[in-house]
Design an enzyme around this catalytic site. Structure first.
Site, PDB file in Angstrom:
ATOM      1  N   ASP A 214      -9.136  -4.753  -3.455  1.00 43.32           N
ATOM      2  CA  ASP A 214     -10.346  -4.940  -4.253  1.00 43.32           C
ATOM      3  C   ASP A 214     -10.282  -6.250  -5.032  1.00 43.32           C
ATOM      4  OD1 ASP A 214     -12.832  -3.658  -5.372  1.00 43.32           O
ATOM      5  OD2 ASP A 214     -11.699  -3.850  -7.238  1.00 43.32           O
ATOM      6  N   GLU A 274       7.532  -6.215   6.046  1.00 39.10           N
ATOM      7  CA  GLU A 274       8.777  -5.454   6.163  1.00 39.10           C
ATOM      8  C   GLU A 274       8.566  -4.157   6.927  1.00 39.10           C
ATOM      9  OE1 GLU A 274      10.644  -4.669   2.432  1.00 39.10           O
ATOM     10  OE2 GLU A 274      10.372  -6.723   1.688  1.00 39.10           O
TER      11      GLU A 274
END
Length: 552
Positions: A214, A274
């Site tokens: 957002d 990751e």
């Protein structure tokens, strides 16, 4: 006549780590999707119940608007606990069940992270406001008043009035770009960045496939707190805030979109990388140079995977010329950017109403959205062709609409409950009185009625999504020859040996054109409004279109 497909199957190929590139994402506003317990508010268990329907649309992923613990002053976009589910939506166990069901159906799950600000009830803010020297005293944006007691600069809130609120405890102002109950976090403090990355890791460990971020360009503010310059009236753009809002009177040069943001986005991307096969989708709230910022934020392999600006979420229709202008600007300032396009979401009136479109025009726009280069977001109910609901003032919930009524009615009209069953009470949303009234006009277009009608908008959207998923040219191909000639938009999508020619008549008068040299076969079984050529001549009626594949 309807175009016929030369393809034997529309089954999409398996997607790898870049599933998001060219993918179709279905946005779910949880308060309004499905109420499972009769309290009038949609919840996570309700979403889980309806996931088979979502999967039937053929989309790649769902994006769920915030469901975290919140006082709900801005309906979940004011978070008081990033690591838990608000009781009105269920529990973490409910979320885990949703994840398991979605993944079992082949759906990715993206959640909406609100990192630029918290609720004023968040423990971080409660501690920060206690004194000027506590451990979190610099976790939010605090500033002394000017000598005359007024705010430190002229920054404005999107929700109206100054972006500064006086706090009697610290005898200082704090920054809030939205409601006064949504204080802005201070990203210049490294500990704040670390804490928010830990929040992201929490949800990545829980298995989410990505984040919708957002107000991604609001993270940093100008450290010198310089006032914004005025914006000439001719340059004011109401795509971010309604025209009646004085927020449009400023060029927001210092209150957002700061250069320091890039480094944090790279930290966030490194974290998501990751976990592999994850995606970050950023919302760029920038009226004057949204495409440019979108390009900056998605450049290379170290920043966001994709972003969307408000170019097709504003009041100006997506005319042929508008589409060309947006992509020309994108090519000029950010040729390597990856955009995610949307016509509707939870913050703007539904596009069928916003652009005053006929049913035939909605058919054309649906296919156009899914033919343009980039990823695509569909907002719940968009696949039904829903128009904006009319919500009476006494039923309004949105503080934005209440503040600027009646010139701006807020966001409740696009947030009314999803309509599932025409004849059921509350259109199948739930047993209790809904938090916003169900629209009778929308109920007549409910899922069950459209499922039973092979000519309904729902089946058209399914066919449009299926065509996109079956074509690497539409998902990932280059976009060349983009041209506007009056209401006629034409372009080609190319991926390897697959070459598609796309033509859209975005007007009320017939358009004729000659096809490029080659043998062209129409695609798109089930697409309403699709037209096949006669030889090399193509005649498109009002809002007609054609997707053609080039033969050997």
């Amino acid at each position: 006549m309807n175009a016929q497909s030369n393809q034997t199957s529309l089954k999409p190929p398996a997607r790898g780590d870049d599933w998001w590139r060219g993918g179709v994402i279905y946005q779910i506003y949880p308060r309004s999707f499905q109420d499972s317990n009769g309290d009038g508010i949609g919840d996570l268990a309700g979403i889980t119940q309806r996931l088979p329907y979502v999967a039937s649309l053929g989309v790649d992923a769902i994006w769920i608007s915030p469901f975290f613990t919140s006082p709900m002053k801005d309906f979940g976009y004011d978070v008081s606990d990033y690591r838990d589910v608000d009781p009105m939506f269920g529990t973490l166990a409910d979320f885990d069940a949703l994840m398991k069901t979605a993944h079992g159906l082949g759906l990715k799950v993206m959640i909406d992270l609100v990192l630029s600000h918290t609720s004023d009830e968040h423990p971080w803010f409660k501690e920060s406001r206690q004194s000027r020297d506590n451990a979190k005293s610099d976790w939010f944006v605090w500033a002394d008043p000017q000598p005359d007691g007024t705010p430190p600069n002229n920054w404005l809130s999107i929700f109206g009035g100054p972006a500064w609120q006086w706090d009697t405890r610290r005898q200082q102002y704090y920054l809030h770009n939205f409601l006064t109950s949504q204080p802005d976090l201070n990203f210049h403090t490294r500990d704040v960045q670390d804490a928010l990355l830990d929040v992201a890791r929490f949800w990545l460990e829980r298995g989410v496939d990505g984040f919708r971020l957002d107000t991604i360009n609001f993270y940093f503010h100008d450290a010198q707190l310089r006032s914004n310059p005025p914006l000439p009236e001719a340059e004011r753009n109401a795509s971010i805030a309604p025209q009646v809002n004085p927020y449009n009177h400023q060029l927001h040069l210092y209150s957002k979109t700061q250069p320091e943001n890039i480094a944090f986005l790279e930290r966030l991307r490194a974290l998501t990388d990751e976990y592999g096969a994850r995606a970050c989708l950023g919302e760029v709230g920038e009226a004057q140079r949204g495409v440019e910022v979108m390009g900056e934020y998605t450049a290379g392999e170290k920043r966001m995977h994709m972003c969307y600006a408000f170019d097709f979420l504003e009041s100006q229709p997506a005319t042929a010329q508008k589409v060309v202008e947006v992509f020309e600007e994108l090519e000029r300032v950010a040729p390597d950017a990856w955009a995610c396009w949307a016509f509707s979401n939870h913050d703007v009136p539904r596009y069928a109403s916003r652009w005053n479109l006929s049913e035939a025009a909605v058919y054309a726009h649906a296919v156009m959205l899914l033919s343009l280069r980039g990823s695509a977001c569909l907002y719940q109910g968009e696949e039904l062709g829903l128009h904006e609901a009319d919500v009476a003032f006494e039923d309004l919930q949105d503080p934005y609409g209440i503040e600027f009524w009646p010139e701006f009615k807020g966001r409740d009209g696009c947030r009314t409950p999803m309509v599932w069953e025409t004849q059921s009470e509350h259109a199948g949303f739930g047993d209790g009185k809904p938090w916003l009234p169900v629209s009778a006009e929308q109920a007549a277009m409910a899922v069950d009625r459209q499922e039973a009608d092979p000519e309904a908008m729902l089946h058209h959207y399914r066919a449009a999504v299926a065509l996109r998923q079956s074509s690497e040219a539409l998902r990932n191909g280059e976009q060349t020859g983009l041209t506007a000639k009056g209401n006629l938009l034409t372009f080609q999508r190319v991926h390897g040996d697959e070459v598609l020619f796309c033509a859209f008549n975005l007007g009320n008068a017939e358009e004729k054109l000659d096809l490029p040299i080659g043998n062209w076969t129409p695609l798109g079984t089930g697409l309403r409004g699709a037209v096949a050529p006669a030889g090399r001549d193509l005649t498109l009626p009002a809002w007609g279109y054609s997707i053609l594949a080039k033969g050997a």
